[in-house]
Design a protein around this motif. Structure first.
Motif, PDB file in Angstrom:
ATOM      1  N   GLU A 111      10.783   5.624 -18.727  1.00 15.07           N
ATOM      2  CA  GLU A 111      10.492   5.253 -20.116  1.00 15.07           C
ATOM      3  C   GLU A 111      11.666   5.629 -20.995  1.00 15.07           C
ATOM      4  OE1 GLU A 111       8.438   3.626 -22.108  1.00 15.07           O
ATOM      5  OE2 GLU A 111       7.564   2.896 -20.261  1.00 15.07           O
TER       6      GLU A 111
ATOM      7  N   HIS B 241       3.909   4.886 -24.774  1.00  5.52           N
ATOM      8  CA  HIS B 241       5.002   4.937 -23.799  1.00  5.52           C
ATOM      9  C   HIS B 241       4.529   5.538 -22.482  1.00  5.52           C
ATOM     10  CE1 HIS B 241       8.639   3.498 -25.809  1.00  5.52           C
ATOM     11  NE2 HIS B 241       8.166   4.010 -26.924  1.00  5.52           N
TER      12      HIS B 241
ATOM     13  N   ARG C  24       2.440   3.122 -20.572  1.00  4.64           N
ATOM     14  CA  ARG C  24       3.263   2.113 -19.889  1.00  4.64           C
ATOM     15  C   ARG C  24       3.936   2.719 -18.653  1.00  4.64           C
ATOM     16  NH1 ARG C  24       7.852  -0.989 -23.268  1.00  4.64           N
ATOM     17  NH2 ARG C  24       8.953   0.979 -22.944  1.00  4.64           N
TER      18      ARG C  24
ATOM     19  N   SER D 265       3.570   1.262 -15.003  1.00  3.52           N
ATOM     20  CA  SER D 265       4.718   0.887 -14.163  1.00  3.52           C
ATOM     21  C   SER D 265       4.546   1.492 -12.776  1.00  3.52           C
ATOM     22  CB  SER D 265       6.032   1.406 -14.769  1.00  3.52           C
ATOM     23  OG  SER D 265       6.299   0.810 -16.012  1.00  3.52           O
TER      24      SER D 265
ATOM     25  N   GLN E 268       7.282  -6.455 -16.113  1.00  2.00           N
ATOM     26  CA  GLN E 268       6.428  -5.601 -16.947  1.00  2.00           C
ATOM     27  C   GLN E 268       6.357  -4.171 -16.438  1.00  2.00           C
ATOM     28  OE1 GLN E 268       2.774  -7.291 -18.429  1.00  2.00           O
ATOM     29  NE2 GLN E 268       3.728  -9.302 -18.557  1.00  2.00           N
TER      30      GLN E 268
ATOM     31  N   LYS F 236       8.619  -0.966 -15.811  1.00  2.00           N
ATOM     32  CA  LYS F 236       9.963  -0.506 -16.202  1.00  2.00           C
ATOM     33  C   LYS F 236      10.555   0.254 -15.008  1.00  2.00           C
ATOM     34  CE  LYS F 236      12.103   1.582 -20.273  1.00  2.00           C
ATOM     35  NZ  LYS F 236      13.222   0.656 -20.397  1.00  2.00           N
ATOM     36  N   CYS F 237      10.962  -0.557 -14.015  1.00  2.00           N
ATOM     37  CA  CYS F 237      11.453   0.007 -12.746  1.00  2.00           C
ATOM     38  C   CYS F 237      12.977   0.047 -12.774  1.00  2.00           C
ATOM     39  CB  CYS F 237      10.982  -0.885 -11.600  1.00  2.00           C
ATOM     40  SG  CYS F 237      11.597  -0.368  -9.995  1.00  2.00           S
TER      41      CYS F 237
ATOM     42  N   ASN G 261      15.085  -3.031 -11.833  1.00  2.00           N
ATOM     43  CA  ASN G 261      15.263  -4.139 -12.790  1.00  2.00           C
ATOM     44  C   ASN G 261      16.580  -4.024 -13.542  1.00  2.00           C
ATOM     45  OD1 ASN G 261      12.652  -4.606 -12.097  1.00  2.00           O
ATOM     46  ND2 ASN G 261      11.773  -4.275 -14.118  1.00  2.00           N
ATOM     47  N   TYR G 262      17.038  -2.803 -13.679  1.00  2.00           N
ATOM     48  CA  TYR G 262      18.205  -2.566 -14.538  1.00  2.00           C
ATOM     49  C   TYR G 262      19.519  -2.890 -13.833  1.00  2.00           C
ATOM     50  CZ  TYR G 262      14.881  -1.434 -17.942  1.00  2.00           C
ATOM     51  OH  TYR G 262      13.840  -1.583 -18.824  1.00  2.00           O
TER      52      TYR G 262
ATOM     53  N   GLY H 240      17.938  -4.789 -22.414  1.00  2.00           N
ATOM     54  CA  GLY H 240      17.095  -3.623 -22.716  1.00  2.00           C
ATOM     55  C   GLY H 240      16.419  -3.781 -24.058  1.00  2.00           C
TER      56      GLY H 240
ATOM     57  N   LEU I  93       9.600  -7.362 -20.566  1.00  7.73           N
ATOM     58  CA  LEU I  93       8.896  -6.093 -20.716  1.00  7.73           C
ATOM     59  C   LEU I  93       8.128  -6.171 -22.037  1.00  7.73           C
ATOM     60  CD1 LEU I  93       8.685  -3.137 -19.492  1.00  7.73           C
ATOM     61  CD2 LEU I  93      10.262  -2.509 -21.314  1.00  7.73           C
TER      62      LEU I  93
END
Ligand SMILES: Cc1ncc(COP(=O)(O)O)c(C=O)c1O
Length: 306
Positions: free
Chosen positions: A39, A58, A61, A65, A157, A159-160, A163-164, A196, A217
């Protein structure tokens, strides 16, 4: 090269440890395979002391995740909230960015993450405006040739960390081409989001943002801005838009915990609107008031840490 100023403490696996003692092994499973969820949360100074913005949302979420990835975080929502509060208190800095992260630790290698214990940390540090000080004049964006990953491969969806890698490809391409930030399209060629940040469009006083089904996201700043739009009595739609509708917008802006509410002044050499952002500015003012405890109507979004 070290850009982050060390603070005193880091919360690691249930306790506050000294900053320099928060170490992990190079065989940490999540480091190799991207099996980590995290997060990004901001804490701001307010008249009643440091306050964390939308902390429960947060951490909800964060837990969702983990659920998507079958990752069992051994703490519940209120324990995670308390970890964040304890960390802010321990480090004693009023304005910081908080990073809860859960990852598969040092145990087994190979692609089944369930064989390694899950570790959880919360780190905070001083982090200025993520996209620089472009708030007044807006920033320059480019549509990336990298596609936003699809929920059939990597669910956006969640926040792994994995993904970045997609975000980093888009970000590096944008920066090396002389832009400040990227805009990613989804597999249908519609606008999805930034690496982001979420994105909003203003056209003839109507505000829109891509729906969750566009492969984004669900941003918490996005959600806050949607509330501001209701409170400003502005017409708003969650709807897909195309690359060319970016170019013809009156206003465009990014939203995100790191970026705040950030106007976009140019996309791929096309100036956006007239270069003044009346609606973006109104929304940004509301956001700044909310995060700094200066808007009583949004006070329930703040978790005070004193
Ligand atoms: C890919 C992506 N989209 C959107 C956002 C904005 O989300 P939020 O407003 O919750 O920070 C972020 C930031 O977390 C992000 O990483």
């Amino acid at each position: 090269m070290v850009g982050i100023r060390p603070l005193k403490k880091i919360w690691l696996d249930g306790r506050l440890v000294d900053w320099d003692d928060a170490r992990i092994h190079v065989l940490t499973h999540g480091l190799h395979y991207g099996y980590a969820v995290f997060e990004g949360i901001r804490c701001h100074d307010t008249p009643k002391g440091p306050a964390i913005f939308r902390l429960p949302e947060h951490n909800d979420r964060f837990l969702n995740s983990a659920k998507i990835y079958r990752m069992k975080i051994p703490y519940n929502r209120s324990e995670l909230d308390q970890a964040c509060i304890d960390l802010v208190r321990a480090n004693g800095i009023p304005e910081t960015y908080l990073r809860p992260i859960a990852f598969s630790g040092y145990g087994e290698m190979g692609l089944d993450p369930t064989k390694s214990a899950i570790q959880v940390a919360v780190i905070n540090w001083v982090w200025g405006a993520y996209l620089g000080d472009g708030v007044d004049q807006g920033i320059r964006a480019t549509v990336s040739s990298w596609m936003r990953m699809d929920s059939r491969s990597l669910p956006p969806q969640a926040k792994c960390a994995a993904n970045y890698a997609n975000s980093a490809l888009a970000k590096m391409q944008a920066v090396s081409s002389g832009y400040d930030e990227a805009i990613l399209l989804n597999g249908s060629g519609m606008v999805a989001e930034g690496p982001g940040e979420n994105i909003f469009r203003v056209m003839k006083d109507v505000v829109s943002t891509p729906p969750a089904s566009s492969g984004i996201l669900r941003g918490i700043t996005r959600d806050s801005v949607i509330q501001f739009l209701k409170d400003e009595h502005l017409t708003f739609h969650r709807t897909d838009f195309t690359r060319e509708e970016l170019f013809t917008s009156d206003e465009l802006f990014y939203t995100g915990s790191a970026a705040g509410v950030m106007p976009i002044r140019e996309v791929d050499g096309r100036p956006i609107g007239t270069g003044s952002y009346p609606i973006t500015k109104r929304l940004r003012l509301r956001y700044e008031a909310a995060i700094h405890g200066k808007a009583p109507e949004y006070e329930s979004w703040l978790t005070y840490t004193r």
